[in-house]
Design a protein around this motif. Structure first.
Motif, PDB file in Angstrom:
ATOM      1  N   GLU A 162     -18.726   6.002  -1.629  1.00  0.00           N
ATOM      2  CA  GLU A 162     -17.590   5.232  -2.150  1.00  0.00           C
ATOM      3  C   GLU A 162     -18.009   4.668  -3.494  1.00  0.00           C
ATOM      4  O   GLU A 162     -19.087   4.070  -3.620  1.00  0.00           O
ATOM      5  CB  GLU A 162     -17.211   4.103  -1.197  1.00  0.00           C
ATOM      6  CG  GLU A 162     -16.584   4.634   0.077  1.00  0.00           C
ATOM      7  CD  GLU A 162     -15.790   3.595   0.844  1.00  0.00           C
ATOM      8  OE1 GLU A 162     -15.130   2.734   0.228  1.00  0.00           O
ATOM      9  OE2 GLU A 162     -15.828   3.661   2.081  1.00  0.00           O
ATOM     10  N   ASN A 166      -8.728   5.483  -3.825  1.00  0.00           N
ATOM     11  CA  ASN A 166      -8.346   4.760  -2.610  1.00  0.00           C
ATOM     12  C   ASN A 166      -7.358   3.664  -2.977  1.00  0.00           C
ATOM     13  O   ASN A 166      -6.215   3.677  -2.549  1.00  0.00           O
ATOM     14  CB  ASN A 166      -9.577   4.168  -1.925  1.00  0.00           C
ATOM     15  CG  ASN A 166      -9.200   3.305  -0.721  1.00  0.00           C
ATOM     16  OD1 ASN A 166      -8.222   3.598  -0.045  1.00  0.00           O
ATOM     17  ND2 ASN A 166      -9.937   2.243  -0.477  1.00  0.00           N
ATOM     18  N   GLU A 167      -7.792   2.740  -3.817  1.00  0.00           N
ATOM     19  CA  GLU A 167      -6.861   1.689  -4.242  1.00  0.00           C
ATOM     20  C   GLU A 167      -7.352   1.023  -5.515  1.00  0.00           C
ATOM     21  O   GLU A 167      -8.499   1.206  -5.920  1.00  0.00           O
ATOM     22  CB  GLU A 167      -6.654   0.660  -3.132  1.00  0.00           C
ATOM     23  CG  GLU A 167      -7.897  -0.089  -2.736  1.00  0.00           C
ATOM     24  CD  GLU A 167      -7.597  -1.208  -1.735  1.00  0.00           C
ATOM     25  OE1 GLU A 167      -6.445  -1.398  -1.353  1.00  0.00           O
ATOM     26  OE2 GLU A 167      -8.557  -1.901  -1.356  1.00  0.00           O
ATOM     27  N   GLU A 207      -2.819   7.676   6.589  1.00  0.00           N
ATOM     28  CA  GLU A 207      -3.421   8.641   5.655  1.00  0.00           C
ATOM     29  C   GLU A 207      -4.588   9.378   6.270  1.00  0.00           C
ATOM     30  O   GLU A 207      -5.234   8.887   7.208  1.00  0.00           O
ATOM     31  CB  GLU A 207      -3.828   7.941   4.358  1.00  0.00           C
ATOM     32  CG  GLU A 207      -4.839   6.826   4.532  1.00  0.00           C
ATOM     33  CD  GLU A 207      -5.172   6.126   3.210  1.00  0.00           C
ATOM     34  OE1 GLU A 207      -4.282   5.476   2.649  1.00  0.00           O
ATOM     35  OE2 GLU A 207      -6.344   6.244   2.780  1.00  0.00           O
ATOM     36  N   GLU A 208      -4.808  10.559   5.742  1.00  0.00           N
ATOM     37  CA  GLU A 208      -5.896  11.399   6.227  1.00  0.00           C
ATOM     38  C   GLU A 208      -7.223  10.663   6.064  1.00  0.00           C
ATOM     39  O   GLU A 208      -7.456  10.043   5.025  1.00  0.00           O
ATOM     40  CB  GLU A 208      -5.902  12.677   5.394  1.00  0.00           C
ATOM     41  CG  GLU A 208      -6.612  13.812   6.043  1.00  0.00           C
ATOM     42  CD  GLU A 208      -6.441  15.097   5.220  1.00  0.00           C
ATOM     43  OE1 GLU A 208      -7.386  15.863   5.171  1.00  0.00           O
ATOM     44  OE2 GLU A 208      -5.350  15.298   4.630  1.00  0.00           O
ATOM     45  N   PHE A 263     -20.661   0.219   2.900  1.00  0.00           N
ATOM     46  CA  PHE A 263     -19.775  -0.656   3.674  1.00  0.00           C
ATOM     47  C   PHE A 263     -20.324  -0.994   5.045  1.00  0.00           C
ATOM     48  O   PHE A 263     -21.040  -0.206   5.646  1.00  0.00           O
ATOM     49  CB  PHE A 263     -18.412   0.034   3.861  1.00  0.00           C
ATOM     50  CG  PHE A 263     -17.488  -0.227   2.730  1.00  0.00           C
ATOM     51  CD1 PHE A 263     -16.509  -1.196   2.835  1.00  0.00           C
ATOM     52  CD2 PHE A 263     -17.608   0.466   1.547  1.00  0.00           C
ATOM     53  CE1 PHE A 263     -15.662  -1.458   1.785  1.00  0.00           C
ATOM     54  CE2 PHE A 263     -16.769   0.207   0.490  1.00  0.00           C
ATOM     55  CZ  PHE A 263     -15.789  -0.752   0.606  1.00  0.00           C
ATOM     56  N   LYS A 297       0.823  -1.219   0.000  1.00  0.00           N
ATOM     57  CA  LYS A 297       0.000   0.000   0.000  1.00  0.00           C
ATOM     58  C   LYS A 297       0.853   1.264   0.000  1.00  0.00           C
ATOM     59  O   LYS A 297       0.401   2.320  -0.440  1.00  0.00           O
ATOM     60  CB  LYS A 297      -0.962  -0.008   1.185  1.00  0.00           C
ATOM     61  CG  LYS A 297      -2.080  -1.033   1.009  1.00  0.00           C
ATOM     62  CD  LYS A 297      -3.127  -0.961   2.093  1.00  0.00           C
ATOM     63  CE  LYS A 297      -4.042  -2.163   1.972  1.00  0.00           C
ATOM     64  NZ  LYS A 297      -5.443  -1.892   1.847  1.00  0.00           N
ATOM     65  N   VAL A 326     -10.855  10.359   5.019  1.00  0.00           N
ATOM     66  CA  VAL A 326     -11.657  11.080   4.028  1.00  0.00           C
ATOM     67  C   VAL A 326     -13.117  11.005   4.436  1.00  0.00           C
ATOM     68  O   VAL A 326     -13.665   9.912   4.605  1.00  0.00           O
ATOM     69  CB  VAL A 326     -11.479  10.458   2.618  1.00  0.00           C
ATOM     70  CG1 VAL A 326     -12.334  11.187   1.595  1.00  0.00           C
ATOM     71  CG2 VAL A 326     -10.015  10.462   2.216  1.00  0.00           C
ATOM     72  N   LYS A 338      -2.836   1.823   7.745  1.00  0.00           N
ATOM     73  CA  LYS A 338      -2.926   0.603   6.945  1.00  0.00           C
ATOM     74  C   LYS A 338      -1.572  -0.089   6.924  1.00  0.00           C
ATOM     75  O   LYS A 338      -0.565   0.552   6.617  1.00  0.00           O
ATOM     76  CB  LYS A 338      -3.318   0.926   5.494  1.00  0.00           C
ATOM     77  CG  LYS A 338      -4.653   1.631   5.390  1.00  0.00           C
ATOM     78  CD  LYS A 338      -5.022   1.942   3.941  1.00  0.00           C
ATOM     79  CE  LYS A 338      -6.372   2.654   3.886  1.00  0.00           C
ATOM     80  NZ  LYS A 338      -6.790   2.973   2.517  1.00  0.00           N
ATOM     81  N   GLY A 362     -10.275  -5.242   4.491  1.00  0.00           N
ATOM     82  CA  GLY A 362     -10.358  -4.394   5.683  1.00  0.00           C
ATOM     83  C   GLY A 362      -9.476  -4.848   6.842  1.00  0.00           C
ATOM     84  O   GLY A 362      -9.329  -4.128   7.823  1.00  0.00           O
TER      85      GLY A 362
HETATM   86  P1  ADP Z   1      -8.617  -3.299   1.882  1.00  0.00           P
HETATM   87  O1  ADP Z   1      -7.483  -3.320   0.917  1.00  0.00           O
HETATM   88  O2  ADP Z   1      -8.439  -4.233   3.027  1.00  0.00           O
HETATM   89  O3  ADP Z   1      -9.958  -3.414   1.201  1.00  0.00           O
HETATM   90  P2  ADP Z   1      -8.914  -0.407   1.993  1.00  0.00           P
HETATM   91  O4  ADP Z   1      -7.697   0.408   1.927  1.00  0.00           O
HETATM   92  O5  ADP Z   1      -9.732  -0.482   0.750  1.00  0.00           O
HETATM   93  O6  ADP Z   1      -8.565  -1.866   2.562  1.00  0.00           O
HETATM   94  O7  ADP Z   1      -9.854   0.127   3.148  1.00  0.00           O
HETATM   95  C1  ADP Z   1     -11.061  -0.527   3.482  1.00  0.00           C
HETATM   96  C2  ADP Z   1     -12.149   0.488   3.724  1.00  0.00           C
HETATM   97  O8  ADP Z   1     -11.762   1.382   4.783  1.00  0.00           O
HETATM   98  C3  ADP Z   1     -12.449   1.420   2.541  1.00  0.00           C
HETATM   99  O9  ADP Z   1     -13.264   0.872   1.585  1.00  0.00           O
HETATM  100  C4  ADP Z   1     -13.086   2.583   3.285  1.00  0.00           C
HETATM  101  O10 ADP Z   1     -14.431   2.304   3.634  1.00  0.00           O
HETATM  102  C5  ADP Z   1     -12.251   2.691   4.534  1.00  0.00           C
HETATM  103  N1  ADP Z   1     -11.111   3.620   4.284  1.00  0.00           N
HETATM  104  C6  ADP Z   1      -9.889   3.308   3.805  1.00  0.00           C
HETATM  105  N2  ADP Z   1      -9.110   4.400   3.689  1.00  0.00           N
HETATM  106  C7  ADP Z   1      -9.846   5.442   4.104  1.00  0.00           C
HETATM  107  C8  ADP Z   1      -9.607   6.844   4.231  1.00  0.00           C
HETATM  108  N3  ADP Z   1      -8.429   7.407   3.940  1.00  0.00           N
HETATM  109  N4  ADP Z   1     -10.622   7.626   4.692  1.00  0.00           N
HETATM  110  C9  ADP Z   1     -11.820   7.087   5.025  1.00  0.00           C
HETATM  111  N5  ADP Z   1     -12.100   5.778   4.940  1.00  0.00           N
HETATM  112  C10 ADP Z   1     -11.140   4.955   4.492  1.00  0.00           C
END
Ligand code: ADP
Length: 385
Positions: free
Chosen positions: A189, A268-269, A181-182, A212, A105, A184, A146, A154
């Motif tokens: 989503e 996000n990813e 990370e900040e 979610f 990540k 959001v 993360k 998650g």
């Molecule tokens: P994974 O790879 O395990 O799915 P993610 O990085 O997608 O993990 O994060 C899982 C969930 O956490 C996201 O879909 C979102 O709901 C929440 N999340 C992740 N990063 C952020 C962020 N910077 N701000 C707010 N919510 C976040």
């Protein structure tokens, strides 16, 4: 088309692989699967099944030796082994170069910054001692920690309050390398599935929005199409295409986005494979995400990505109260409903929050889909068998 079958090797034998096989029975292909569990969803469907770990180089080479092209349905695989194979000329889609970035990540975030792809502010930390500085530099009320590697669904993600962590360092949940990370504040989503073929053609599926489960960090509801303005749709697609373009490889990619309260879109990813947010494409789109990936793997042009009907997708997760054999509590009630499609992945045992299946609901309008999905939700649970 050549009369001999193209042999596709999949690293991973879970539900994504199972749906890839199911969705491409009409194509001229054969599937070889590597997975470390004889009870996995793919075993009974694969033409050849190799029992072994996805980190085992020898087993990966064994799979490569009997396959014309390789792909993966999970990111936690031996990337170095795949990079070596690619160097030797093996066709691997998407390129393992991308896996190297996505698996970490930290590298993923750096990739977005370096390519001017909007993402939330972040700092990388190596261990606990670096948290205080990073949190202060972020300067946000809340932040998300993360673990850089091995997180999924998650796990390895934790939402924290800056003030609390600064005042109580024992609240730091992870010790190794992390992204901080900040947080959001999302309005929605969103997810965009992007398909790129070996000729360089690229198509987006209609954007979907996800709801979610805050506790499990898993998608509970998904709606297609997303209820967003044309402007936001355009922006979201443009950012997703920019990101996939920067990855520079054919493949199927799920781009997860945040739509902020002030209508900014942040990435996000990216998952370089079929994704939970594209399951509805089986019933709701002209070409499912699974068939699309197979088309890319065997060098066919992309299939049409249009949405034929509005859709909702509901994940069927293992009950939190038991582990073991299971059955759907209200199978008959669900089977009687119109436009309701039940997918069970054939996993032997239920475990708390384990993905055991999903239900797709289709209807003519988003309103109809939403009200039908709520009814389905009341019937969507498992009991001990
Ligand atoms: P994974 O790879 O395990 O799915 P993610 O990085 O997608 O993990 O994060 C899982 C969930 O956490 C996201 O879909 C979102 O709901 C929440 N999340 C992740 N990063 C952020 C962020 N910077 N701000 C707010 N919510 C976040």
């Amino acid at each position: 088309m050549n009369s001999s079958k193209t042999k596709i090797g999949i690293l991973g034998g879970g539900q994504l692989g199972k749906m890839m096989i199911e969705e491409s029975l009409k194509l001229n292909v054969e599937f070889n699967v590597l997975e470390n569990d004889l009870d996995c969803p793919c075993n009974s469907l694969a033409d050849n099944f190799i029992l072994g770990k996805l980190t085992d180089e020898e087993k990966i080479n064994e799979l490569a030796a009997i396959s014309d092209v390789l792909t993966y349905e999970i990111e936690h695989v031996n990337t170095s082994a795949l990079l070596k194979l690619e160097e030797e000329g093996k066709k691997i889609i998407p390129s393992p170069r991308i896996l190297k970035i996505i698996q970490d990540k930290g590298l993923q975030k750096t990739f977005y910054s370096e390519n001017n792809i909007p993402t939330s502010n972040y700092f990388l930390v190596e261990n606990k001692s670096e948290w205080t500085n990073a949190i202060k530099n972020l300067g946000a009320e809340k932040f998300v920690a993360k673990t850089r590697k091995d997180g999924y669904d998650g796990k390895g993600v934790c939402i924290l309050n800056s003030y609390e962590v600064l005042n109580n360092p024992s609240a730091i949940p992870f010790d190794g390398a992390c992204v901080l990370e900040e947080f959001v504040n999302c309005k929605k989503e969103l997810s965009v599935i992007v398909a790129k073929d070996v000729f360089g053609n690229i198509l987006c599926y209609p954007i979907v929005e996800m709801e979610f489960d805050a506790v499990a960090n898993l998608v509970t509801f998904l709606f297609a199409p997303a209820d967003i303005s044309i402007d936001i749709e355009k922006k979201a697609k443009q950012i997703s295409l920019q990101a996939v373009d920067a990855l520079n490889s054919p493949g199927l990619f799920a781009v997860e986005l945040f739509l902020t309260q002030d209508d900014t879109i942040l990435i996000n990813e990216i998952a370089p494979r079929p994704h939970n947010s594209g399951h509805h494409t089986i019933e709701a789109c002209n070409t499912s995400q699974f068939e699309q990936l197979v088309r890319i793997l065997i060098g066919l042009p992309l299939g049409n990505t249009n949405l034929i009907q509005a859709a909702a997708m509901i994940n069927l997760l293992g009950d939190t109260t038991f582990t073991g054999h299971y059955r759907l509590k209200y199978l008959n009630e669900l089977e009687e409903m119109d436009g309701v499609y039940i997918h069970l992945y054939g996993k032997k045992e239920s475990k708390p929050m384990r993905k055991l299946g999903h239900i797709t609901v289709t209807a003519n309008t988003l309103e109809e889909v939403k009200s039908k999905a709520k009814k389905v939700m009341d019937f969507a649970g498992f009991e001990k068998a």
